[in-house]
Every structure is written in C-alpha cells, then in structure tokens.
Design a protein around this motif. Structure first.
Motif, PDB file in Angstrom:
ATOM      1  N   ALA A   1       0.727  -1.108   0.092  1.00  0.00           N
ATOM      2  CA  ALA A   1       0.174   0.062  -0.103  1.00  0.00           C
ATOM      3  C   ALA A   1       0.929   1.249   0.063  1.00  0.00           C
ATOM      4  CB  ALA A   1      -0.782  -0.098   1.101  1.00  0.00           C
ATOM      5  N   PHE A   2       0.698   2.314  -0.847  1.00  0.00           N
ATOM      6  CA  PHE A   2       1.195   3.608  -1.107  1.00  0.00           C
ATOM      7  C   PHE A   2       0.570   4.482  -0.446  1.00  0.00           C
ATOM      8  CE2 PHE A   2       2.279   0.709  -4.484  1.00  0.00           C
ATOM      9  CZ  PHE A   2       3.649   0.915  -4.789  1.00  0.00           C
ATOM     10  N   TYR A   3       1.395   5.420   0.582  1.00  0.00           N
ATOM     11  CA  TYR A   3       0.783   6.515   1.138  1.00  0.00           C
ATOM     12  C   TYR A   3       1.616   7.636   0.970  1.00  0.00           C
ATOM     13  CZ  TYR A   3      -2.922   3.382   3.328  1.00  0.00           C
ATOM     14  OH  TYR A   3      -3.755   2.638   3.565  1.00  0.00           O
ATOM     15  N   PRO A   4       0.843   8.935   0.898  1.00  0.00           N
ATOM     16  CA  PRO A   4      -0.463   9.195   1.283  1.00  0.00           C
ATOM     17  C   PRO A   4      -1.616   8.828   0.428  1.00  0.00           C
ATOM     18  CG  PRO A   4       0.712  10.991   0.253  1.00  0.00           C
ATOM     19  CD  PRO A   4       1.503  10.001   0.098  1.00  0.00           C
ATOM     20  N   GLU A   5      -1.274   8.101  -0.916  1.00  0.00           N
ATOM     21  CA  GLU A   5      -2.547   7.849  -2.033  1.00  0.00           C
ATOM     22  C   GLU A   5      -3.493   6.965  -1.292  1.00  0.00           C
ATOM     23  OE1 GLU A   5       0.567   7.863  -2.638  1.00  0.00           O
ATOM     24  OE2 GLU A   5       0.947   9.670  -4.016  1.00  0.00           O
ATOM     25  N   ASN A   6      -3.127   6.274  -0.495  1.00  0.00           N
ATOM     26  CA  ASN A   6      -4.074   4.723  -0.091  1.00  0.00           C
ATOM     27  C   ASN A   6      -4.290   3.947  -1.386  1.00  0.00           C
ATOM     28  OD1 ASN A   6      -5.475   3.400   1.738  1.00  0.00           O
ATOM     29  ND2 ASN A   6      -7.231   4.484   1.318  1.00  0.00           N
ATOM     30  N   GLU A   7      -3.154   3.621  -2.092  1.00  0.00           N
ATOM     31  CA  GLU A   7      -3.319   2.886  -3.164  1.00  0.00           C
ATOM     32  C   GLU A   7      -2.657   1.652  -2.933  1.00  0.00           C
ATOM     33  OE1 GLU A   7      -1.873   4.103  -7.180  1.00  0.00           O
ATOM     34  OE2 GLU A   7      -0.857   2.637  -7.237  1.00  0.00           O
ATOM     35  N   TRP A   8      -3.597   0.423  -3.060  1.00  0.00           N
ATOM     36  CA  TRP A   8      -3.280  -0.792  -2.641  1.00  0.00           C
ATOM     37  C   TRP A   8      -3.004  -1.550  -3.956  1.00  0.00           C
ATOM     38  CZ3 TRP A   8      -5.305  -3.435   2.246  1.00  0.00           C
ATOM     39  CH2 TRP A   8      -5.334  -2.449   3.356  1.00  0.00           C
ATOM     40  N   ARG A   9      -1.999  -2.605  -3.725  1.00  0.00           N
ATOM     41  CA  ARG A   9      -1.809  -3.587  -4.864  1.00  0.00           C
ATOM     42  C   ARG A   9      -1.139  -4.843  -4.248  1.00  0.00           C
ATOM     43  NH1 ARG A   9       2.479  -0.092  -8.931  1.00  0.00           N
ATOM     44  NH2 ARG A   9       0.910   1.680  -9.303  1.00  0.00           N
ATOM     45  N   ILE A  10      -1.531  -5.924  -5.336  1.00  0.00           N
ATOM     46  CA  ILE A  10      -1.163  -7.213  -4.989  1.00  0.00           C
ATOM     47  C   ILE A  10       0.082  -7.478  -5.717  1.00  0.00           C
ATOM     48  CG2 ILE A  10      -1.817  -9.701  -4.856  1.00  0.00           C
ATOM     49  CD1 ILE A  10      -3.541  -7.849  -3.320  1.00  0.00           C
ATOM     50  N   VAL A  11       1.263  -7.745  -5.345  1.00  0.00           N
ATOM     51  CA  VAL A  11       2.284  -7.782  -5.951  1.00  0.00           C
ATOM     52  C   VAL A  11       3.220  -9.143  -5.755  1.00  0.00           C
ATOM     53  CG1 VAL A  11       4.773  -6.548  -5.681  1.00  0.00           C
ATOM     54  CG2 VAL A  11       2.741  -5.361  -5.531  1.00  0.00           C
ATOM     55  N   ASP A  12       3.536  -9.613  -7.031  1.00  0.00           N
ATOM     56  CA  ASP A  12       4.383 -10.868  -6.789  1.00  0.00           C
ATOM     57  C   ASP A  12       5.725 -10.541  -6.228  1.00  0.00           C
ATOM     58  OD1 ASP A  12       2.510 -12.466  -7.768  1.00  0.00           O
ATOM     59  OD2 ASP A  12       2.997 -12.014  -9.811  1.00  0.00           O
ATOM     60  N   PRO A  13       6.374 -11.233  -5.404  1.00  0.00           N
ATOM     61  CA  PRO A  13       7.536 -10.530  -4.899  1.00  0.00           C
ATOM     62  C   PRO A  13       8.779 -10.993  -5.777  1.00  0.00           C
ATOM     63  CG  PRO A  13       6.865 -12.643  -4.010  1.00  0.00           C
ATOM     64  CD  PRO A  13       5.708 -12.170  -4.861  1.00  0.00           C
TER      65      PRO A  13
END
Ligand code: FES
Length: 105
Positions: free
Chosen positions: A74-86
């Motif tokens: 999750a990226f803040y301050p945008e509150n953007e969530w992603r599902i990420v392959d590591p």
C-alpha cells in the motif's frame, strides 16, 4: 492527548504485509507468499539508492486482504493498494511508484 506531526519522509510510505500465518489454517498469508523477503529487498534498495528520508518501507501485520498469491503493498499518502508478486521486477516497479507517485490519467 494527541499531537499532529509532519511525516519525516518527503515522498511516501510503502506498507508491505509480512504477516506469517500457519499454513495449517488453510488461509494464505503475504509473509508465506514472499512478503518478508520482499520487504527486506525494498529496504535494502532504498538504502542503496540514497532514498532514506524520502521513502519509508514498513512491514505490517495482516491488512485483511490475504491474497492466494503475492503480497499486499500500500502506498501512502494516496492509499493505493496493490497485490504484488515478490519478484525483482516488481520490486523495481514498487520503488518507481514510490518515487514518482501515481500515474496520470
Ligand atoms: S496476510 Fe497479508 S493481507 Fe492478510
């Protein structure tokens, strides 16, 4: 009493779920999907690229999404969530997103 303080990180905070859940529960967890190592790689990359003070990488407990594959970022301050392959490629994509912000359009 609460005090509002300004974040010491100039650009973004990136939350990486590193929750480790016992596989016998039958429910997946980001930590078991590679989230722990992914967070460590991101922290190392931030340090190596001189981004300390700009980008904060924070490991979290369960963020209540629990994908079958990958981990929640999750990226803040945008509150953007992603599902990420590591993977290394996704690591670079996360770093670039943290530095540049959300894509326009
Ligand atoms: S274990 Fe990562 S969101 Fe639940």
């Amino acid at each position: 009493m609460q005090r509002v303080v300004k974040s010491p990180y100039a650009l973004r905070q990136v939350l990486v779920c590193t929750n480790l859940r016992d596989p016998s529960t039958g429910k997946p967890s980001c930590g078991m999907n590679g989230g722990v190592a992914f967070r460590e790689h991101l922290k190392k990359a931030v340090k190596e690229r001189g981004l300390k003070g700009q980008v904060m990488i924070t490991g979290t407990s369960c963020m209540d999404f629990c994908p079958a594959q990958g981990c929640v970022v999750a990226f803040y301050p945008e509150n953007e969530w992603r599902i990420v392959d590591p993977t290394p490629e996704e690591e670079e994509a996360v770093l670039q997103r943290a530095i540049r912000g959300p894509e326009e359009g």
